[in-house]
Design an enzyme around this catalytic site. Structure first.
Site, PDB file in Angstrom:
ATOM      1  N   THR A   1       3.096  12.092   9.312  1.00  0.00           N
ATOM      2  CA  THR A   1       2.854  12.079   7.867  1.00  0.00           C
ATOM      3  C   THR A   1       3.921  12.814   7.079  1.00  0.00           C
ATOM      4  O   THR A   1       4.266  12.410   5.964  1.00  0.00           O
ATOM      5  CB  THR A   1       1.449  12.659   7.579  1.00  0.00           C
ATOM      6  OG1 THR A   1       0.479  11.865   8.287  1.00  0.00           O
ATOM      7  CG2 THR A   1       1.134  12.644   6.098  1.00  0.00           C
TER       8      THR A   1
ATOM      9  N   ARG B   1      -8.676  -0.155  12.356  1.00  0.00           N
ATOM     10  CA  ARG B   1      -7.574   0.717  12.762  1.00  0.00           C
ATOM     11  C   ARG B   1      -7.940   2.120  12.296  1.00  0.00           C
ATOM     12  O   ARG B   1      -8.237   2.316  11.119  1.00  0.00           O
ATOM     13  CB  ARG B   1      -6.271   0.290  12.092  1.00  0.00           C
ATOM     14  CG  ARG B   1      -5.082   1.203  12.422  1.00  0.00           C
ATOM     15  CD  ARG B   1      -3.930   1.010  11.446  1.00  0.00           C
ATOM     16  NE  ARG B   1      -4.250   1.524  10.118  1.00  0.00           N
ATOM     17  CZ  ARG B   1      -3.506   1.305   9.032  1.00  0.00           C
ATOM     18  NH1 ARG B   1      -2.427   0.567   9.104  1.00  0.00           N
ATOM     19  NH2 ARG B   1      -3.862   1.820   7.860  1.00  0.00           N
TER      20      ARG B   1
ATOM     21  N   HIS C   1      -6.631  -0.521   3.230  1.00  0.00           N
ATOM     22  CA  HIS C   1      -6.658   0.924   3.472  1.00  0.00           C
ATOM     23  C   HIS C   1      -7.977   1.488   2.960  1.00  0.00           C
ATOM     24  O   HIS C   1      -8.503   1.037   1.943  1.00  0.00           O
ATOM     25  CB  HIS C   1      -5.493   1.545   2.699  1.00  0.00           C
ATOM     26  CG  HIS C   1      -5.035   2.862   3.203  1.00  0.00           C
ATOM     27  ND1 HIS C   1      -4.920   3.972   2.383  1.00  0.00           N
ATOM     28  CD2 HIS C   1      -4.630   3.269   4.433  1.00  0.00           C
ATOM     29  CE1 HIS C   1      -4.460   4.983   3.090  1.00  0.00           C
ATOM     30  NE2 HIS C   1      -4.281   4.596   4.324  1.00  0.00           N
TER      31      HIS C   1
ATOM     32  N   HIS D   1      40.520  -2.875   9.281  1.00  0.00           N
ATOM     33  CA  HIS D   1      39.198  -3.475   9.496  1.00  0.00           C
ATOM     34  C   HIS D   1      39.211  -4.939   9.073  1.00  0.00           C
ATOM     35  O   HIS D   1      38.721  -5.814   9.790  1.00  0.00           O
ATOM     36  CB  HIS D   1      38.137  -2.715   8.696  1.00  0.00           C
ATOM     37  CG  HIS D   1      37.772  -1.400   9.280  1.00  0.00           C
ATOM     38  ND1 HIS D   1      36.457  -0.990   9.420  1.00  0.00           N
ATOM     39  CD2 HIS D   1      38.527  -0.381   9.766  1.00  0.00           C
ATOM     40  CE1 HIS D   1      36.429   0.214   9.963  1.00  0.00           C
ATOM     41  NE2 HIS D   1      37.677   0.610  10.175  1.00  0.00           N
TER      42      HIS D   1
ATOM     43  N   HIS E   1       7.123   8.547   8.610  1.00  0.00           N
ATOM     44  CA  HIS E   1       7.767   8.870   7.336  1.00  0.00           C
ATOM     45  C   HIS E   1       9.201   9.329   7.578  1.00  0.00           C
ATOM     46  O   HIS E   1       9.587   9.676   8.700  1.00  0.00           O
ATOM     47  CB  HIS E   1       6.950   9.918   6.583  1.00  0.00           C
ATOM     48  CG  HIS E   1       5.816   9.305   5.819  1.00  0.00           C
ATOM     49  ND1 HIS E   1       5.892   9.015   4.480  1.00  0.00           N
ATOM     50  CD2 HIS E   1       4.582   8.894   6.227  1.00  0.00           C
ATOM     51  CE1 HIS E   1       4.758   8.462   4.087  1.00  0.00           C
ATOM     52  NE2 HIS E   1       3.945   8.375   5.129  1.00  0.00           N
TER      53      HIS E   1
ATOM     54  N   HIS F   1       3.241   5.106  12.442  1.00  0.00           N
ATOM     55  CA  HIS F   1       3.493   5.160  10.998  1.00  0.00           C
ATOM     56  C   HIS F   1       4.393   6.367  10.761  1.00  0.00           C
ATOM     57  O   HIS F   1       3.941   7.515  10.779  1.00  0.00           O
ATOM     58  CB  HIS F   1       2.163   5.309  10.252  1.00  0.00           C
ATOM     59  CG  HIS F   1       2.297   5.307   8.763  1.00  0.00           C
ATOM     60  ND1 HIS F   1       2.217   4.156   8.007  1.00  0.00           N
ATOM     61  CD2 HIS F   1       2.486   6.319   7.876  1.00  0.00           C
ATOM     62  CE1 HIS F   1       2.354   4.454   6.722  1.00  0.00           C
ATOM     63  NE2 HIS F   1       2.519   5.767   6.620  1.00  0.00           N
TER      64      HIS F   1
ATOM     65  N   ARG G   1       0.839  -1.202   0.000  1.00  0.00           N
ATOM     66  CA  ARG G   1       0.000   0.000   0.000  1.00  0.00           C
ATOM     67  C   ARG G   1       0.875   1.253   0.000  1.00  0.00           C
ATOM     68  O   ARG G   1       1.012   1.922  -1.019  1.00  0.00           O
ATOM     69  CB  ARG G   1      -0.959  -0.021   1.201  1.00  0.00           C
ATOM     70  CG  ARG G   1      -2.116   0.980   1.059  1.00  0.00           C
ATOM     71  CD  ARG G   1      -1.760   2.399   1.388  1.00  0.00           C
ATOM     72  NE  ARG G   1      -1.350   2.583   2.777  1.00  0.00           N
ATOM     73  CZ  ARG G   1      -0.874   3.727   3.244  1.00  0.00           C
ATOM     74  NH1 ARG G   1      -0.722   4.790   2.446  1.00  0.00           N
ATOM     75  NH2 ARG G   1      -0.495   3.834   4.517  1.00  0.00           N
ATOM     76  N   GLU G   2       1.534   1.551   1.122  1.00  0.00           N
ATOM     77  CA  GLU G   2       2.447   2.702   1.156  1.00  0.00           C
ATOM     78  C   GLU G   2       3.537   2.551   0.108  1.00  0.00           C
ATOM     79  O   GLU G   2       3.882   3.498  -0.591  1.00  0.00           O
ATOM     80  CB  GLU G   2       3.064   2.836   2.549  1.00  0.00           C
ATOM     81  CG  GLU G   2       4.069   3.971   2.695  1.00  0.00           C
ATOM     82  CD  GLU G   2       3.404   5.342   2.730  1.00  0.00           C
ATOM     83  OE1 GLU G   2       3.775   6.199   1.898  1.00  0.00           O
ATOM     84  OE2 GLU G   2       2.525   5.559   3.585  1.00  0.00           O
TER      85      GLU G   2
END
EC number: 2.3.3.14
Length: 361
Positions: free
Chosen positions: A162, A128, A68, A282, A190, A188, A8-9
């Site tokens: 958001t 939700r 959604h 390293h 971003h 959620h 979805r996202e």
């Protein structure tokens, strides 16, 4: 717990549009990783998205499936037709949104949300609710919405950063206040300021019990929390060992192949260079014990450790490759290292083997 929203996202990433078959393939891979929820799409977007979602719902996967939805009855009807058990209803309640986007009052917005939630509940869906742009919404508005959600027996509240711009300490404070209402909380986050993972961790510390993520951090603009990173944080810092870390690289590659979008080489866990060692000091340390420069071994993630060869190499780098080639003449190490250090180009193992044979002769 983890909710994966790659379907979805992730599909809101410019250039990403899954076929129904691709959607199913990704869902099966995520189920194998062991995520708790998959947000499989927004069925009102298109017939193609709807078909893919229905295909997933028919598979009988172990994972919880969520669709959604806007706070619209017609959207929820689409969700019901997919056969999923969960709906994620969202609506922005900030004064700016109410005035400029929707041109409605808060009371009107809450009535709209109430109708949608009641309709979903009456039709057997778990709900939700996300007050979109939670972190920039006035607390008075949020408080009314969360109280309403509690009255309507909403199953989860999602706190959405958001615009990906909230400071982690402020995010912690907000999530803590919302957790105190007694409804299970998702976060959620971003990544517009590179704070998504930090905010997700602060959300967990504040009492959130579920984090949204996507494979390779896909999503609108700068994306959201990366799935491999949050699962590894849960494993490494919280002792949560129910997820298949050894499949994270594979699912990353699958999504990269389908979307045509690969993580940056230095991307944590799944990037090409995430377990590549270059500097001679390293390499020397890692060959003795990988824990000197790896917090977890590459093998935990189904990956192989890589030793990179260029002018930063040391003698142990050369010895490592000579042994891999089955060349036991360590007398050529200094000469071969001199050749490597005099070159401006990196040495592939094929080039190094060719040079080793030449020096040996």
């Amino acid at each position: 717990m983890v909710l994966d929203s790659t379907l979805r996202e992730g599909e809101q990433t410019p250039g990403v549009n899954y076929t129904p078959e691709q959607r199913l393939e990704i869902a099966i891979a995520l189920d194998e990783v062991g995520v708790d929820f998959i947000e499989i799409g927004h069925p009102a977007v298109s017939e193609d998205v709807f078909r893919g979602m229905k295909l997933i719902a028919e598979q009988g996967l172990n994972v919880e499936l969520l669709a959604h939805s806007r706070a619209l009855i017609e959207d929820i009807d689409y969700v019901l037709k997919t056969g999923v058990d969960w709906v994620g209803i969202f609506f922005c309640l900030s004064e700016a949104c109410l005035r400029k986007r929707f041109r409605i009052t808060l009371d009107h917005a809450l009535e709209k949300i109430s109708r949608a939630i009641e309709y979903a509940k009456d039709h057997g869906l778990k709900v939700r609710f996300t007050p979109e742009d939670t972190t920039r919404t006035e607390w008075a508005n949020l408080k009314r919405a969360i109280r309403l959600a509690k009255e309507l027996k909403v199953d989860r509240i999602s706190v959405a950063d958001t615009t990906g711009s909230t400071h982690p300490l402020r995010f912690y404070t907000l999530v803590k206040k919302i957790v105190n209402f007694g409804i299970p909380v998702n976060v959620h986050c971003h990544n517009d300021l590179g704070l998504a993972l930090a905010n997700a961790i602060m959300g967990i510390e504040a009492g959130a019990t579920l984090v949204d993520a996507t494979v390779n951090g896909l999503g609108e603009r700068a994306g959201i929390v990366d799935l491999a990173q949050i699962i590894t944080v849960l494993y490494y810092h919280y002792g949560i060992k129910k997820y298949r870390l050894d499949l994270l690289y594979r699912v990353s590659n699958l999504v990269s192949e389908i979307t045509g979008i690969s993580p940056q080489p230095n991307y944590p866990i799944v990037g090409e260079n995430a377990f590549t060692h270059k500097a001679g000091l390293h390499v020397s340390a890692v060959l003795k014990d990988p824990r000197f420069y790896e917090f977890l071994p590459a093998e935990v993630f189904g990956r192989e450790r890589t030793i990179y060869v260029d002018r930063y190499a040391g003698k142990d780098t050369i010895r490592y490759y000579l042994e891999k080639f089955g060349i036991r003449d360590h007398g050529i190490v200094t000469s071969l290292l001199r050749k490597v250090k005099s070159s401006r180009e990196p040495f592939t193992w094929e080039k190094l083997l060719e040079e080793a044979r030449r020096v040996k002769e």
